[in-house]
Design an enzyme around this catalytic site. Structure first.
Site, PDB file in Angstrom:
ATOM      1  N   ASP A  20       1.690 -11.301  -6.646  1.00  0.00           N
ATOM      2  CA  ASP A  20       2.909 -10.314  -7.240  1.00  0.00           C
ATOM      3  C   ASP A  20       3.748  -9.616  -5.806  1.00  0.00           C
ATOM      4  OD1 ASP A  20       1.811  -8.388  -6.266  1.00  0.00           O
ATOM      5  OD2 ASP A  20       1.434  -7.159  -7.323  1.00  0.00           O
ATOM      6  N   ASN A  46      -2.684   4.058 -12.605  1.00  0.00           N
ATOM      7  CA  ASN A  46      -2.074   4.110 -14.546  1.00  0.00           C
ATOM      8  C   ASN A  46      -2.675   3.125 -15.183  1.00  0.00           C
ATOM      9  OD1 ASN A  46      -0.639   2.339 -13.238  1.00  0.00           O
ATOM     10  ND2 ASN A  46       1.027   2.975 -14.142  1.00  0.00           N
ATOM     11  N   HIS A  66      -2.760   0.154 -13.967  1.00  0.00           N
ATOM     12  CA  HIS A  66      -1.966  -1.459 -13.829  1.00  0.00           C
ATOM     13  C   HIS A  66      -2.881  -2.570 -12.189  1.00  0.00           C
ATOM     14  CE1 HIS A  66       0.707   0.306 -10.277  1.00  0.00           C
ATOM     15  NE2 HIS A  66      -0.410  -1.000  -9.828  1.00  0.00           N
ATOM     16  N   GLU A  80       1.600  -3.218 -15.834  1.00  0.00           N
ATOM     17  CA  GLU A  80       1.611  -2.471 -16.619  1.00  0.00           C
ATOM     18  C   GLU A  80       1.485  -1.708 -17.782  1.00  0.00           C
ATOM     19  OE1 GLU A  80       2.589  -0.120 -14.186  1.00  0.00           O
ATOM     20  OE2 GLU A  80       3.999  -0.237 -13.131  1.00  0.00           O
TER      21      GLU A  80
HETATM   22  C1  GLP Z   1       0.071  -1.778  -5.900  1.00  0.00           C
HETATM   23  C2  GLP Z   1       0.593  -3.519  -6.065  1.00  0.00           C
HETATM   24  C3  GLP Z   1      -0.828  -3.330  -6.501  1.00  0.00           C
HETATM   25  C4  GLP Z   1      -2.141  -2.591  -6.143  1.00  0.00           C
HETATM   26  C5  GLP Z   1      -1.440  -1.138  -6.201  1.00  0.00           C
HETATM   27  C6  GLP Z   1      -2.668  -0.115  -5.385  1.00  0.00           C
HETATM   28  O1  GLP Z   1       1.491  -1.439  -7.207  1.00  0.00           O
HETATM   29  N1  GLP Z   1       1.108  -4.330  -6.960  1.00  0.00           N
HETATM   30  O2  GLP Z   1      -1.453  -4.731  -6.940  1.00  0.00           O
HETATM   31  O3  GLP Z   1      -3.625  -2.833  -6.564  1.00  0.00           O
HETATM   32  O4  GLP Z   1      -0.385  -0.560  -6.022  1.00  0.00           O
HETATM   33  O5  GLP Z   1      -2.119  -0.137  -4.264  1.00  0.00           O
HETATM   34  P1  GLP Z   1      -3.214   0.730  -3.250  1.00  0.00           P
HETATM   35  O6  GLP Z   1      -4.628   0.223  -2.815  1.00  0.00           O
HETATM   36  O7  GLP Z   1      -1.841   1.232  -2.499  1.00  0.00           O
HETATM   37  O8  GLP Z   1      -3.815   1.757  -3.730  1.00  0.00           O
END
Ligand code: GLP
Length: 254
Positions: free
Chosen positions: A66, A135, A137, A142
């Site tokens: 993404d 949440n 995702h 989402e």
């Molecule tokens: C972002 C990314 C996700 C990732 C999530 C969790 O929203 N788009 O791909 O898994 O954050 O991030 P973290 O590893 O910082 O908790």
């Protein structure tokens, strides 16, 4: 079954070894890459191991999950910048084989179609790395995203923007939308590794264990994939049923 490791370093050692194995078996491997705090120790360890073992990554291809809409590749909080900072700039990758969605394209719809088509034309990714939002995702899919979705533009939920605001100077700077691989793209990977660390994700994992397969919790789509591995640290696994947790023997630290 959940694979539980003592801490994020132990997960990083395990995954670095797996990535190395995949690339040694197929120097032209196609990897699905993720960003976020969870991935940082994994890339740090892999970079260190790949340099020490002189692993040839020059033919490896990658697709990132993404990117924020509206951030240039050079923006310090873009995922493009993240990938260069934590992985790409440290090893002899061929830049032309490394793909992320373009957050600045003016042809968003076409760009999304092309991105999914490119993944498919590479035969899907060999291994997809995934983190998860609190949440549920995955990528930026989402809650409520259809499981048959392909790469698309999403409006970020307030919760995701608040969670990710820690990387920005203020809440106002957090983008409101992003381009993400769809859930169908993610499920097309031959192997999926979901990594979940930290006490703040323990409840998210309990929801995964107790919930069925529901679009309300996008990561429950992984229950439909026969070759998914869920790697957690003890903190993220703390609310899970212990009989569902397996603790792999630890490799010695290098
Ligand atoms: C972002 C990314 C996700 C990732 C999530 C969790 O929203 N788009 O791909 O898994 O954050 O991030 P973290 O590893 O910082 O908790």
């Amino acid at each position: 079954m959940f694979l539980v490791f003592p801490d994020s370093d132990a997960i990083a050692r395990h995954l670095s070894a797996r990535l190395t194995e995949i690339i040694r078996n197929d120097p032209q491997a196609v990897l699905g890459l993720a960003t976020g705090g969870t991935m940082e120790p994994i890339y740090a360890r892999f970079v260190q191991d790949a340099l020490e073992s002189r692993l040839d990554v020059s033919q490896v291809s990658s697709f990132n999950l993404d990117e924020y809409v509206g951030l240039a590749a050079a923006h310090p909080q873009s995922y493009n910048h993240y990938m260069h900072q934590h992985l790409f700039d440290h090893l002899a990758f061929d830049e032309s084989r490394l793909r992320l969605p373009d957050g600045l394209t003016t042809q968003l719809e076409q760009h999304c179609r092309d991105y999914s088509d490119a993944i498919a034309s590479h035969g899907g990714v060999a291994l997809q790395l995934l983190g998860v939002g609190t949440n549920g995702h995955i990528g930026f899919n989402e809650p409520g995203t259809p499981f048959d979705s392909r790469t698309h533009v999403v409006e970020l939920s307030e919760r995701t923007r608040v969670d990710n605001s820690r990387f920005f100077d203020s809440m106002e700077e957090v983008p409101t939308s992003a381009v993400t691989m769809g859930i169908q793209d993610i499920l097309s990977a031959r192997e999926i590794v979901l990594v979940v660390t930290g006490e703040h994700k323990a409840r998210t994992m309990l929801n995964y264990q107790e919930g069925g397969i529901t679009e309300k919790l996008p990561f429950t789509a992984l229950k439909l994939h026969a070759n998914t591995h869920i790697l957690l640290d003890e903190a993220a696994a703390s609310l899970l049923d212990d009989t569902l947790c397996q603790r792999p023997p630890q490799q010695a630290c290098a």
